[in-house]
Design an enzyme around this catalytic site. Sequence first.
Site, PDB file in Angstrom:
ATOM      1  CB  SER A   9      -0.934  -0.063   1.304  1.00  0.00           C
ATOM      2  OG  SER A   9      -0.069   0.309   2.432  1.00  0.00           O
ATOM      3  CG  ASP A  10       1.247   5.796  -1.337  1.00  0.00           C
ATOM      4  OD1 ASP A  10       2.495   6.126  -0.142  1.00  0.00           O
ATOM      5  OD2 ASP A  10       1.046   6.909  -2.021  1.00  0.00           O
ATOM      6  CD1 TRP A  11       4.891   5.065   4.926  1.00  0.00           C
ATOM      7  CD2 TRP A  11       4.595   4.066   3.072  1.00  0.00           C
ATOM      8  NE1 TRP A  11       5.995   4.324   4.744  1.00  0.00           N
ATOM      9  CE2 TRP A  11       5.837   3.572   3.689  1.00  0.00           C
ATOM     10  CE3 TRP A  11       4.281   3.305   1.957  1.00  0.00           C
ATOM     11  CZ2 TRP A  11       6.664   2.582   3.246  1.00  0.00           C
ATOM     12  CZ3 TRP A  11       5.042   2.381   1.366  1.00  0.00           C
ATOM     13  CH2 TRP A  11       6.116   2.070   1.966  1.00  0.00           C
ATOM     14  CB  ALA A  49      -2.965   4.100   0.405  1.00  0.00           C
TER      15      ALA A  49
END
Length: 843
Positions: free
Chosen positions: A265-267, A269
């Site tokens: 995941s993006d941070w 997200a």
Amino acid sequence: MMLFNLLLLLFIGLVNADFSFSPRVYPSPQGGRSTADADWEEAYEKARAFVSDLSLIEKVNLTSGIGGFGVCVGNTRDLPNRNMWGLCLQDGPLGIRTTDYNTAFPAGISAAATFNRDLIYDRGMAIGREFRDKGVDIALGPAIGPIGLKALGGRIWEAMGADPYLQGIAGAETVKGMQDAGVIANAKHFLVNEQETDRLKVSSNVGDRALHEIYAWPFADLVHVGVGSVMCSYNKLNESFGCENSYMMNQILKDELGFQGFVVSDWGATHSGVNAITSGLDMDMPGTAGMLQSQSYFGANTTISVLNGTLPMERLDDMATRIMAAFYKVNLDQIREQRGPPNFSQQTQNDTDYLYPPVEMGPMVTVNQHVDVRTDEAYRVAYETAAEAVVLLKNRNNTLPLDGKKVKKLAMFGKAGFPNDFGPGCGSVAGCQPEQQRGASAMGFGSGAATLPYFITPFEALNERARREKTMVDYSLGLNTSDPSFSVPAQISHANVIFAMSYAGEGEDRENYTLWYDVDKTIEAACKLNKNNIVVVTSPGPVDMEKWIDNPNVTAVLFTTPGGQDAGQALADVIYGDQNPSGRLPFTIAKDTKDYVPLSTSKNSTSPQDDEPEKVDLLLDYRYFDQKNITPRYEFGFGLSYSNFSLSNLHIVTLENPSEHLPDPPQWKEPYHSNDTSVSATDALFPSNIKRIPGFLYPYINSTSQADKKGSYPFPPEYSTKQKSKPSPAGGASGGNPALWKVAYNVNATVTNNGDRAGKYVAQLYIGYPASDKFPSPPKQLRGFDKVELEPNQSTEVSFNILTRDLSVWDSVTSSWIVQRGDYHIYVGSSSRNLELHSTIRI
Ligand code: NOJ
């Protein structure tokens, strides 16, 4: 039968004219089933052997972040019984962030502007080595999204140009280099992460064809060369968050593109546990649920979901296996043994820190060993990339290169060329915020910034070079053009160099296309005083130059994108002719800023909709200008040289005429079933010998009753755990159906250097697809480039391989690629608008 298929597809939601929602696709394809990816096989064998021994808790640890307080920007927990310290994930695309004694390379957009595959590979390798030697396992780059839909997009400088083909080739060369060096690369951001405004909630709404032909296209290139990880993005994609979008991750990435690595995941997200995991997310970073530092959607919640039967163990096994397969693929087992754990901490610049920094607990330990990971090779690559990325846009009467014998008085103006009052990086690990940006910049700001070991500003390099020529140098940073500090040198110099800039970064799109510090006025004033004004623009993206570009007293214009530590040196060397410019614009510069795709701003909405991508559809960047017959100021692919080149002898060799429909993809192996899936809640209890540290996340449960089944999980009707028996027609191997990657035609042409200087030339190949009502396509699209170096009067061959995919359109009805029958126009030229050679291929 056809009609039945169509109805079926409509029913399951894969065909969708306006595509205002994302269909649900399950299950998440298990990794390691490909029969066509020899380079993943061994890695999967090792990964399976490793994962089959792990306990539930250990698998959860591999797939969950520990929270935001580790030494790297993302960390998984140690597996002490396996003699394995946690995985380290670290930013960013132009070099390692938040550490020291590292190289600050030119940004991705600059690598793309070189159009030089070998140099891009070398840059990837040099970046990868530095990450490896600092102890990083997963380097968070390259960025190949944003694709550059929005010229004002805050992060387009991190990525690799406003064209899927360019992003694909540049990204793939970068990944090859990085992974050959021994670090897992990360292709980000998946997908349609085109603006920073509302980035955490905006829904980018895109049609299925553009999704495949524009946005996912470059990801296919990176998957094809074996990228180990992909980062799903913050935004929603057709109404579903990137990191819980099963159509994106399960269908497109893992099935159609055959991705064998893991999705992280993006941070922050991640918005759910079971929902995200069954939709294809394999690792959650940094592990915290949004801003809630002590809670996680993964971690203990994954443990609970497996124990209560909601989440099949087989899916967790697949997540862990995908992570470990990427690990073995780049030989991290051997590298870690030789190198050891991370030798830096992103938490502090000090030598030592608390073992548990957020709560100031534990002993003080050495965290920053200040290992110098730089090499001469890295410095060479950083410099050469910066030099080859400089684009010469205008050069009246051969103003450039400057002749030190004639230009004996040089004056420089414009803050953008001079040292920043706040220092090159503003003392911040995220680079200079816009309000601190008061001078030359080497990069944008945010997670894509790296610490600069030094920064040569254009002023410093030009000043030094001019001095060597015994040229007098003057300058003024005053904004008042009637002040003598400006007007006197501006009038008496033999050449004025005026630096102009614009700036952007993560979390903040540019507000407009206007150059900063009213430099337009400086340029206009200089033009009134002097006939020889050289403008140097440094910008993350297109800018408005209309006020002065046609002024005959603006004799030369150079355009540079963020150029890293040597940006100023590279520029000075181009200005003085030590380097012959060979950069090409990686985006279009418009005459009228209305021709750019605007940012979508719906500040007050909780669910902002960005329908712009859908409106633009396939007409990204130059495709739009071509289709609408709009003459840009400078077109995509444009760039001058101090030499003159000509093209001749277009020659096409047919290797294999592609069929209209793809052959069946290679079959998948039978799904893998682990032998022992029994788990006990007691084994998952928080161990009494472990101290719980506030701010860190754990995989354990507090009481066995947490594992009790309480009601049923609201799975959508489409949910299934049964692995498909075969891949999608478009899939079957890394990068998609192998037939897509077959070379169908080989195109050659001859390039001759008619100038009196050695120089590099970028030959570009564009293809215009057959006219079609069913698949209306842009007039032409980049499908090849070849950069060659030539001495004066020398000729050489440029060569392009046209792959089947380069001729294909996405058919949403069959969910596959089609090569239409008809005439394909093959153009070879010097830019997207200067296409000297033309021929057709009839298929
Ligand atoms: C958010 C950014 O979008 C991403 O690119 C970056 O890698 C992570 N933060 C970690 O810093």
